[in-house]
Scaffold this motif. Sequence first.
Motif, mmCIF file in Angstrom:
data_model
loop_
_atom_site.group_PDB
_atom_site.id
_atom_site.type_symbol
_atom_site.label_atom_id
_atom_site.label_comp_id
_atom_site.label_asym_id
_atom_site.label_seq_id
_atom_site.Cartn_x
_atom_site.Cartn_y
_atom_site.Cartn_z
ATOM 1 N N SER A 127 0.990 -1.225 0.082
ATOM 2 C CA SER A 127 0.184 -0.414 0.253
ATOM 3 C C SER A 127 0.821 1.406 -0.260
ATOM 4 C CB SER A 127 -0.708 -0.096 1.744
ATOM 5 O OG SER A 127 -0.326 0.084 2.139
ATOM 6 N N VAL A 128 1.916 0.516 0.655
ATOM 7 C CA VAL A 128 2.912 2.580 0.733
ATOM 8 C C VAL A 128 3.241 2.904 -0.867
ATOM 9 C CG1 VAL A 128 5.236 3.389 0.581
ATOM 10 C CG2 VAL A 128 4.807 1.950 2.901
ATOM 11 N N ARG A 129 3.184 2.433 -1.916
ATOM 12 C CA ARG A 129 3.639 1.869 -3.411
ATOM 13 C C ARG A 129 4.915 2.566 -3.747
ATOM 14 N NH1 ARG A 129 -1.348 3.337 -6.091
ATOM 15 N NH2 ARG A 129 -2.747 2.043 -4.564
ATOM 16 N N LYS A 176 19.949 3.064 -1.167
ATOM 17 C CA LYS A 176 20.047 1.769 -1.704
ATOM 18 C C LYS A 176 19.005 0.798 -1.416
ATOM 19 C CE LYS A 176 24.855 2.268 -2.835
ATOM 20 N NZ LYS A 176 26.844 1.765 -2.672
ATOM 21 N N VAL A 177 18.094 0.846 -0.419
ATOM 22 C CA VAL A 177 17.373 -0.120 0.060
ATOM 23 C C VAL A 177 16.282 -0.250 -0.725
ATOM 24 C CG1 VAL A 177 15.307 -0.652 2.121
ATOM 25 C CG2 VAL A 177 18.176 -0.214 2.558
ATOM 26 N N ASP A 178 15.809 -1.746 -1.343
ATOM 27 C CA ASP A 178 15.031 -2.018 -2.080
ATOM 28 C C ASP A 178 13.181 -2.330 -1.353
ATOM 29 O OD1 ASP A 178 16.919 -1.794 -4.532
ATOM 30 O OD2 ASP A 178 17.068 -4.161 -3.887
ATOM 31 N N TYR A 179 12.133 -1.591 -2.181
ATOM 32 C CA TYR A 179 11.291 -1.993 -1.163
ATOM 33 C C TYR A 179 10.724 -3.360 -1.677
ATOM 34 C CZ TYR A 179 5.775 -0.938 -1.915
ATOM 35 O OH TYR A 179 4.554 -0.481 -1.694
ATOM 36 N N MET A 180 10.002 -3.568 -0.683
ATOM 37 C CA MET A 180 9.699 -4.865 -0.342
ATOM 38 C C MET A 180 8.023 -5.757 -1.068
ATOM 39 S SD MET A 180 10.884 -5.761 3.664
ATOM 40 C CE MET A 180 10.324 -8.068 3.017
ATOM 41 N N GLU A 181 7.123 -4.376 -0.837
ATOM 42 C CA GLU A 181 6.030 -5.125 -1.280
ATOM 43 C C GLU A 181 4.863 -6.206 -0.116
ATOM 44 O OE1 GLU A 181 5.175 -3.719 -5.653
ATOM 45 O OE2 GLU A 181 6.241 -5.224 -5.444
ATOM 46 N N LYS A 182 3.901 -6.291 -0.334
ATOM 47 C CA LYS A 182 3.246 -7.373 0.117
ATOM 48 C C LYS A 182 2.582 -7.063 1.348
ATOM 49 C CE LYS A 182 5.619 -11.359 -2.222
ATOM 50 N NZ LYS A 182 5.886 -12.586 -1.906
ATOM 51 N N GLY A 183 2.308 -8.097 2.555
ATOM 52 C CA GLY A 183 1.600 -6.991 3.712
ATOM 53 C C GLY A 183 2.146 -7.070 4.570
ATOM 54 N N THR A 216 -2.009 13.443 7.382
ATOM 55 C CA THR A 216 -2.534 11.821 6.508
ATOM 56 C C THR A 216 -1.926 12.219 4.554
ATOM 57 O OG1 THR A 216 -3.429 14.180 4.927
ATOM 58 C CG2 THR A 216 -4.969 13.041 6.663
ATOM 59 N N ASP A 217 -0.842 12.389 4.438
ATOM 60 C CA ASP A 217 -0.245 12.835 2.883
ATOM 61 C C ASP A 217 0.872 12.951 3.522
ATOM 62 O OD1 ASP A 217 0.433 12.846 0.310
ATOM 63 O OD2 ASP A 217 -0.398 14.899 0.294
ATOM 64 N N PHE A 218 1.867 11.641 2.511
ATOM 65 C CA PHE A 218 3.628 11.274 2.796
ATOM 66 C C PHE A 218 4.542 12.602 2.339
ATOM 67 C CE2 PHE A 218 2.178 6.875 1.634
ATOM 68 C CZ PHE A 218 3.205 6.011 2.649
#
Length: 823
Positions: free
Chosen positions: A598-600, A657-664, A751-753
């Motif tokens: 949900s972070v995108r 350099k951290v990669d986005y994980m996604e999922k739960g 409410t907003d990033f």
Amino acid sequence: MKMRLVFLFLTLVVLVAARPKAGPKQKCKSGPVDLVFLIDSSRSVRPHEFETMRKFMIDILSTLDIGLNATRVGVVQYSSQVRTEFSLKAHAKLDRMVKGINEIIPLAQGTMTGLAIKFVMDTAFVAEEGDRPKVPNVVVIVTDGRPQDRVAEVAIEAREKGIEIFAVGVARADMASLRAMASPPFEDHVFLVESFDLIHQFGLQFQDKLCGVDLCVESKHGCEQICESSPGSFHCLCLPGYSLNEDGKTCAAIDLCAEGKHDCEQICNASPGAFTCDCNAGYKLNDDKKSCSMIDFCSFGNHSCDHECVSVLNGYHCRCQEGHRLLEDGKTCQAIDLCAEGKHDCEQICISAPGVFTCDCNTGYTLNDDKKACTPIDLCAEGKHDCEQICISAPGVFTCDCNTGYTLNDDKKACTPIDLCAEGKHDCEQICISAPGVFTCDCNIGYTLNDDKKACTPIDLCAEGKHDCEQICISAPGVFTCDCNTGYTLNDDKKACTPIDLCAEGKHDCEQICISAPGVFSCDCNKGFKLNKDKKTCTDMDMCNTVKHGCEHQCVNTPGSFYCICPEGQLLQEDGKSCGTCKSANIDLVLLIDGSKSVRPQNFELVKKFVNQVVDSLDVSAHGTRVGFVQYSSRVRTEFPLNMYHTAAEIKAAVMKVDYMEKGTMTGLALKHMLENSFSESEGARPLDRNIPRIGLVFTDGRSQDDITEFAKKAKEAGITMYAVGVGKAVEDELREIASEPTEKHFYYTTDFSAISTIAENLKLNICPAESQGEIEVKDPCACESLVEFQQATMSSLEQLTQKLSAMTSRLEQLENQLLSKK
């Protein structure tokens, strides 16, 4: 024939006279009998039927003459197994037997009658259980069904051992099985009744059979020649020379001639049970009345044979002795010379005898096993010589010789070894080892034989490295001793060396530090002191005046060291030199960053910038603030632990350099990971006893998919100050549950990033409270840490002063001692 009739008549008279007469009031007594009841207690025997069987046995026992010298009784019950209730020797009185019968408990299983008969034969009728020799053995088997095993073979074996078997069948019993068990005649030994209630009928008949009534006298026994009684029964016998037929009653004459049971050589003449011998024509019966001899016509003495008269049937002829031949007159004999006639095959010598010859050999030869050919006698091969070493053979004789290196003695038999060493015929330098006719050289201990196998060279174990000396090896031929270099002493093992430590032994005059080298020493001084010209004593250095101390305000000298102080109202900073109004805090900070779907991706980049804004506000160093980064979604991943990076630049580069994980969104799992792993000393967290604050910051954009309560509570109980930052769909209740008290100062929500950068500006975790622009702040460390630092500095100064005072006291004592020694 007349004699045979007389013998038969006399035998019958004797047998009849020997029988007891049955009087009208004769008392019924059983003779000595060993009686065993074998009773079927299978499932098919109902309880009331088994009780009838008990009464049946007791009724029979009541009529018997019970006693150890009269009738002995044993009881065995069987089903699928066999059990002795009491043996033949167990009871000598009727009442004890009745008690034993009444105590029997039925087995109530199958019907293994063959197994039971085998058990009675092998176990009940043995001396150990009370069986008596020469006393009839009787078994009464009571059964109500068909056996579940084979009975015929074992019953035959029991009857052949002399056991008389009565078979009583009730209701469902099989007549064929009863006859297979019972003794003949079957009409006397097999009984079948319709029910257990009728079993007493067999009891009455069995009592009669065990009574002392002579059935040969009282019944029509049907024996053709002789009737012989037994308790409760009888059997038929025949006169001598007759045998009992298969009907058990009639007799047939025994023809020993026809049966081949005679030893007549020629003719056998039969009579009942006997025979006589006779001979054919031309023969006569010998004195043994069995064999026959031909009539010898030569014995009449009317022949004229030169050598022998040979009788033949109804005549005779002449025969010559062996080696002779009968001449044409049929009476005269002439010797046969086979050697002279050349009828021999001897190799060397032929020796004649009438009709035969023997062979012999010349001197020095022996006759072979074929008694014809000759072989030279090899006394050497036969061991018939006394040569010590070599035997040289000739037919029947031998001569002696010696092996190489030996010489033959004067006795021409024994040999003496040639000793070249003793004769001096060698060129060995040290040792000559003799062997017959040859020699080898050797060396004394500590020497080795040269390649020429004659000269010797001393063995230098030191030079060859065949020693275990640690330092110096002193060689002697074949041995060595160890020694040590100057300044070392040889150990007790005489091999290793230990340096002589004059400092440890107290053999030095250094004032402060003694530096040891093997056998010697040099002096040195503690930090802040310098060595005097005597190379032994030390003088304190004024560190504030001799080194670049870097103190911003004032340098204070201590023995061997210094420290900085600040003017009143200011505090000494972390570098121990500069002064300021407040000191930065050192913390261990772990960032738990939500990397769920949900972070995108574009927002996750904003999150990374937020992290770097926080890092910019920290005093990052190995001894200052440490930062760790953990990303979580459906799982948890440590991006870098607290001890990986020691500068803000390194941390910020790693964050980008951290990669986005996604999922739960497993926030509870992330909290557990932070508590158990991220704040462990193995990942860089400093020990709790150092009082370095531990701070955890959770950044999330939604509701957790697992429970956060347990590990949010445990984290705060473990002393971790927890901050919760929520964006978008983050749940305020969860943020408050994560955050430390007071809750209002430890959580933030937007409410907003795009607004999270304002949170980073207020979230300055390691600076003084006055510099913070928002409500989110850490506790003020200034006053407490200043007091602690002041206390530590004061204690350090006191310790250094104490050391200096101790050194001065020691020096004064040395000076006093020197003054006293000069006086």
